[in-house]
Design a protein around this motif. Structure first.
Motif, mmCIF file in Angstrom:
data_model
loop_
_atom_site.group_PDB
_atom_site.id
_atom_site.type_symbol
_atom_site.label_atom_id
_atom_site.label_comp_id
_atom_site.label_asym_id
_atom_site.label_seq_id
_atom_site.Cartn_x
_atom_site.Cartn_y
_atom_site.Cartn_z
ATOM 1 N N ARG A 240 57.222 35.121 40.975
ATOM 2 C CA ARG A 240 56.206 34.459 41.792
ATOM 3 C C ARG A 240 55.916 35.196 43.095
ATOM 4 N N HIS A 241 56.970 35.696 43.729
ATOM 5 C CA HIS A 241 56.810 36.385 45.020
ATOM 6 C C HIS A 241 56.128 37.743 44.894
ATOM 7 N N LEU A 242 56.008 38.259 43.675
ATOM 8 C CA LEU A 242 55.415 39.587 43.477
ATOM 9 C C LEU A 242 54.027 39.534 42.846
ATOM 10 N N ARG A 243 53.516 38.344 42.701
ATOM 11 C CA ARG A 243 52.250 38.186 41.981
ATOM 12 C C ARG A 243 51.118 38.999 42.621
ATOM 13 N N ALA A 244 50.375 39.708 41.769
ATOM 14 C CA ALA A 244 49.259 40.534 42.253
ATOM 15 C C ALA A 244 47.940 40.189 41.557
ATOM 16 N N VAL A 245 48.013 39.346 40.528
ATOM 17 C CA VAL A 245 46.801 38.922 39.824
ATOM 18 C C VAL A 245 46.773 37.398 39.836
ATOM 19 N N SER A 246 45.699 36.836 40.365
ATOM 20 C CA SER A 246 45.648 35.377 40.439
ATOM 21 C C SER A 246 45.290 34.771 39.088
ATOM 22 N N THR A 247 45.759 33.568 38.892
ATOM 23 C CA THR A 247 45.468 32.845 37.660
ATOM 24 C C THR A 247 43.954 32.656 37.513
ATOM 25 N N GLU A 248 43.294 32.389 38.626
ATOM 26 C CA GLU A 248 41.847 32.132 38.610
ATOM 27 C C GLU A 248 41.080 33.361 38.135
ATOM 28 N N VAL B 250 47.148 37.486 27.924
ATOM 29 C CA VAL B 250 48.455 36.981 28.339
ATOM 30 C C VAL B 250 48.904 37.639 29.643
ATOM 31 N N GLY B 251 49.061 36.834 30.680
ATOM 32 C CA GLY B 251 49.593 37.332 31.942
ATOM 33 C C GLY B 251 51.093 37.092 31.944
ATOM 34 N N ASN B 252 51.855 38.141 31.687
ATOM 35 C CA ASN B 252 53.311 37.983 31.551
ATOM 36 C C ASN B 252 54.023 38.236 32.891
ATOM 37 N N VAL C 86 46.996 46.932 38.243
ATOM 38 C CA VAL C 86 46.385 47.974 37.409
ATOM 39 C C VAL C 86 46.443 47.603 35.919
ATOM 40 N N THR C 87 47.474 46.894 35.534
ATOM 41 C CA THR C 87 47.595 46.510 34.120
ATOM 42 C C THR C 87 46.531 45.476 33.742
ATOM 43 N N PHE C 88 46.083 44.717 34.749
ATOM 44 C CA PHE C 88 44.995 43.754 34.540
ATOM 45 C C PHE C 88 43.658 44.486 34.495
ATOM 46 N N GLU C 89 43.512 45.490 35.354
ATOM 47 C CA GLU C 89 42.278 46.289 35.348
ATOM 48 C C GLU C 89 42.087 46.971 33.997
ATOM 49 N N TYR D 182 49.027 41.721 30.077
ATOM 50 C CA TYR D 182 49.114 42.456 31.339
ATOM 51 C C TYR D 182 50.283 41.855 32.115
ATOM 52 N N ASP D 183 50.624 42.531 33.211
ATOM 53 C CA ASP D 183 51.755 42.107 34.035
ATOM 54 C C ASP D 183 51.183 41.511 35.322
ATOM 55 N N VAL D 184 51.457 40.246 35.587
ATOM 56 C CA VAL D 184 50.855 39.581 36.760
ATOM 57 C C VAL D 184 51.286 40.216 38.082
ATOM 58 N N THR D 185 52.305 41.078 38.052
ATOM 59 C CA THR D 185 52.746 41.725 39.288
ATOM 60 C C THR D 185 52.159 43.127 39.464
#
Ligand code: GDP
Ligand code: MG
Length: 208
Positions: free
Chosen positions: A131-139, A124-126, A99-102, A93-96
């Motif tokens: 960093r400034h656009l992150r939308a999915v937290s590592t946690e 894999v969170g690619n 929806v790609t994480f969902e 998924y894309d960390v920014t």
């Protein structure tokens, strides 16, 4: 000089598939790992089904045959042939883009529906460089991976961060499964050419 090994001399051949939404960076993760290349444009892979790279794990040579989609993921039209025989998967998924994480949950379901239950999956969170656009937290991603019993890593194909680690970890874990798996004996007996007592062809581990 070390012992000579021919290009195609390997102990294990593993099919690994890349899945996840369009635009998350699957093709660039693959080109980074197999050719150390990155491309700013997004282009669908035409005519190429997979790329390979051999790495050493412990004392073994592992040849990874990594399959990339040709853009079919846009229409969720990945065929069962794509998954067939895969022993490892990178679910990207894309960390920014949240929806790609969902959508990871759907991908996971489709993956598990088409592959052996022993498959090694790495979430894999690619694009971790953005960093400034992150939308999915590592946690959140870590918690999801724990719940679903997958491995997890954040990567950047652009900065070459963790790309090597992500693929290597999947291949190493597959070896552990192969070595400890209940079907190990049957497989090795069936697949033993005299000169390569430990060669395993992944496709045969999971009969078609
Ligand atoms: P795919 O559709 O999943 O195969 O995604 P691509 O590999 O084609 O990448 C889609 C877009 O994201 C392209 O413009 C890439 O240059 C960009 N991209 C891929 N990986 C990264 C990354 O790690 N960081 C950044 N910033 N951009 C990336
Ligand atoms: Mg692609």
């Amino acid at each position: 000089m070390g012992a000579y090994r021919a290009d195609d001399d390997y102990d294990y051949l593993f099919k690994v598939v890349l899945i996840g939404d369009s635009g998350v960076g699957k093709s660039n993760l693959l080109s980074r790992f197999t050719r150390n290349e990155f491309s700013l444009e997004s282009k669908s892979t035409i005519g190429v089904e997979f790329a390979t790279r051999s790495i050493h794990v412990d004392d073994k040579v592992v040849k990874a045959q990594i399959w990339d989609t040709a853009g079919q993921e846009r229409y969720r039209a990945i065929t069962s042939a794509y998954y067939r025989g895969a022993v490892g998967a990178l679910l990207v998924y894309d960390v920014t883009r949240h929806v790609t994480f969902e959508n990871v949950e759907r991908w996971l379901k489709e993956l598990r529906g088409h592959t052996d239950s022993n498959i090694v999956i790495m979430l894999v969170g690619n694009k971790a460089d953005l960093r400034h656009l992150r939308a999915v937290s590592t946690e959140d991603a870590k918690a999801f991976a724990e719940r679903e019993s997958t491995f997890f890593m954040e990567t950047s194909a652009l900065e070459s961060m963790n790309v090597e680690n992500a693929f290597t970890e999947v291949l190493t874990q597959i070896i552990h499964v192969v070595k400890e798996g209940p079907w190990k004996v049957g497989m090795t007996q069936r697949l033993c050419p005299r000169d390569k007592p430990l060669m395993l062809v992944a496709r045969m581990m999971y009969p078609l």
